[in-house]
Scaffold this motif. Structure first.
Motif, PDB file in Angstrom:
ATOM      1  N   TRP A   1       0.837  -1.202   0.000  1.00 54.93           N
ATOM      2  CA  TRP A   1       0.000   0.000   0.000  1.00 54.93           C
ATOM      3  C   TRP A   1       0.875   1.255   0.000  1.00 54.93           C
ATOM      4  O   TRP A   1       0.642   2.178  -0.796  1.00 54.93           O
ATOM      5  CB  TRP A   1      -0.931   0.000   1.222  1.00 54.93           C
TER       6      TRP A   1
ATOM      7  N   ALA B   1       1.085   4.042  -2.786  1.00 57.43           N
ATOM      8  CA  ALA B   1       0.587   5.379  -2.433  1.00 57.43           C
ATOM      9  C   ALA B   1       1.623   6.459  -2.697  1.00 57.43           C
ATOM     10  O   ALA B   1       1.275   7.593  -3.029  1.00 57.43           O
ATOM     11  CB  ALA B   1       0.172   5.409  -0.968  1.00 57.43           C
TER      12      ALA B   1
ATOM     13  N   CYS C   1      -6.426  16.628  -1.913  1.00 54.97           N
ATOM     14  CA  CYS C   1      -7.017  15.462  -1.266  1.00 54.97           C
ATOM     15  C   CYS C   1      -8.243  15.917  -0.476  1.00 54.97           C
ATOM     16  O   CYS C   1      -8.429  17.105  -0.211  1.00 54.97           O
ATOM     17  CB  CYS C   1      -6.016  14.759  -0.351  1.00 54.97           C
TER      18      CYS C   1
ATOM     19  N   THR D   1      -5.100   8.245  -2.437  1.00 54.58           N
ATOM     20  CA  THR D   1      -4.424   7.372  -1.478  1.00 54.58           C
ATOM     21  C   THR D   1      -4.274   8.028  -0.116  1.00 54.58           C
ATOM     22  O   THR D   1      -3.963   7.336   0.859  1.00 54.58           O
ATOM     23  CB  THR D   1      -3.041   6.926  -1.993  1.00 54.58           C
ATOM     24  N   VAL D   2      -4.485   9.328  -0.029  1.00 48.92           N
ATOM     25  CA  VAL D   2      -4.594   9.987   1.279  1.00 48.92           C
ATOM     26  C   VAL D   2      -5.883  10.784   1.298  1.00 48.92           C
ATOM     27  O   VAL D   2      -6.330  11.318   0.289  1.00 48.92           O
ATOM     28  CB  VAL D   2      -3.376  10.901   1.583  1.00 48.92           C
TER      29      VAL D   2
ATOM     30  N   ARG E   1      -4.778   2.401   6.307  1.00 53.04           N
ATOM     31  CA  ARG E   1      -3.887   3.427   5.774  1.00 53.04           C
ATOM     32  C   ARG E   1      -4.666   4.529   5.073  1.00 53.04           C
ATOM     33  O   ARG E   1      -5.780   4.335   4.599  1.00 53.04           O
ATOM     34  CB  ARG E   1      -2.911   2.794   4.768  1.00 53.04           C
ATOM     35  N   GLY E   2      -4.058   5.708   5.004  1.00 53.68           N
ATOM     36  CA  GLY E   2      -4.527   6.771   4.127  1.00 53.68           C
ATOM     37  C   GLY E   2      -5.273   7.929   4.749  1.00 53.68           C
ATOM     38  O   GLY E   2      -5.437   8.961   4.124  1.00 53.68           O
TER      39      GLY E   2
ATOM     40  N   TYR F   1      -3.222  11.923   7.284  1.00 56.20           N
ATOM     41  CA  TYR F   1      -3.403  11.903   5.833  1.00 56.20           C
ATOM     42  C   TYR F   1      -2.053  11.982   5.131  1.00 56.20           C
ATOM     43  O   TYR F   1      -1.950  12.459   4.005  1.00 56.20           O
ATOM     44  CB  TYR F   1      -4.316  13.059   5.381  1.00 56.20           C
TER      45      TYR F   1
ATOM     46  N   VAL G   1       1.372   9.695   3.738  1.00 55.44           N
ATOM     47  CA  VAL G   1       1.501   8.342   3.196  1.00 55.44           C
ATOM     48  C   VAL G   1       2.110   7.363   4.199  1.00 55.44           C
ATOM     49  O   VAL G   1       1.888   6.158   4.094  1.00 55.44           O
ATOM     50  CB  VAL G   1       2.318   8.326   1.886  1.00 55.44           C
TER      51      VAL G   1
END
Length: 298
Positions: free
Chosen positions: A173, A177, A200, A235-236, A258-259, A272, A274
């Motif tokens: 991941w 990311a 994001c 990814t975030v 995650r993320g 948020y 990586v």
């Protein structure tokens, strides 16, 4: 860990797992995964903005084998296809409730939904599930391209078994990311808003008041904002993503996520980034947890 991230069910073994579903024939989802070459990369961070208690560091070199991963988190439309094909009943539906951010609830729902101790902005909402993210009266009809939420780790595993995929490991991941950038804070670099542009979906305004800084209240479509260098979206921010790993070695009751999510804010929980991590029990579900699928090479 600040419970603004994701409250959880303290006793994940209350329900037994649903029987395993037979795998589907190779689906369009599996065929459309992005192929990544893998290799060596620096995982984790020693960033002073990090949370040492989450074991974000130390920075270490990790080798990732080639693998495939989805460009987006699983959407409501994709999850609906799975449910229609299998009859899967999610943990939230079996428990009869899930956790939702209180400010998003209709007044009549909020009035009968118990706040979570110490973090009253979270409510345990009867009838909240993936189809009804804010409980009775809400629906995902106009959110088909948004990430599915209110799905537990068990639910994610069931979807993977049916679709011929799996959850990514934390190493996979994070490698994906980062999008090819080495030791950057975000998938695009070190600055949160280059030239003042949001990249994001995180909380804008004073947390936990209703967001006032524009953008999305809740989830954004799964393909919002520009993709990273590997072609992955969001990814975030947006929703936390379940990973395959336990949160800590030998840990039986917490799985890694995650993320970060749309509820993250630097005044309380800046996960948020990586390298940031969080966790929850495998039977837990909230309005800001989803998942992204991966697979081995063809």
């Amino acid at each position: 860990m600040p419970e603004c991230c994701t409250p959880g069910r303290a006793h994940p073994s209350v329900l037994t797992l649903a029987p395993p579903l037979p795998p589907a024939r190779p689906s369009r989802i599996a065929r459309q995964l992005l192929a990544l070459p893998g290799g060596r990369f620096l995982m984790g961070t020693d960033d002073p903005e990090g949370f040492p208690a989450d074991a974000e560091g130390p920075v270490r070199e990790v080798v990732v084998e080639p693998f495939r991963i989805a460009a987006t988190t699983v959407t409501n439309a994709q999850f609906a296809t799975f449910v229609k094909a299998t009859g899967h009943v999610t943990d939230a539906e079996r428990f009869g409730f899930s956790f939702t951010f209180g400010a998003f609830l209709a007044d009549e729902v909020a009035a009968v939904s118990a706040p979570v101790a110490a973090v009253p902005w979270w409510r345990a909402v009867e009838g909240a599930d993936w189809r009804h993210p804010e409980g009775p009266g809400s629906h995902v009809t106009d959110r088909q391209n948004h990430p599915v939420v209110h799905v537990s780790w068990h639910d994610a595993q069931a979807y993977c078994a049916w679709s011929g995929t799996r959850l990514p490991t934390e190493a996979e991941w994070e490698y994906a990311a980062r999008g090819g950038l080495e030791q950057r804070r975000y998938p695009w670099g070190d600055e949160l808003m280059p030239d003042g542009r949001p990249l994001c979906n995180i909380w804008r305004g004073e947390f936990p008041d209703l967001p006032t800084g524009g953008g999305h209240a809740g989830t954004a479509p799964a393909k919002s904002f520009r993709p990273n260098g590997f072609g992955l979206y969001n990814t975030v921010g947006n929703v936390w993503e379940w990973c395959a790993d336990r949160f800590a070695p030998g840990e039986e009751t917490a799985r890694a996520m995650r993320g970060g999510s749309y509820l993250c804010h630097d005044s309380y929980c800046n996960r948020y980034r990586v390298a940031a991590r969080s966790s929850n029990t495998p039977g837990s579900s909230t309005g800001n947890i989803g998942f992204r699928v991966a697979a081995d090479p063809d």
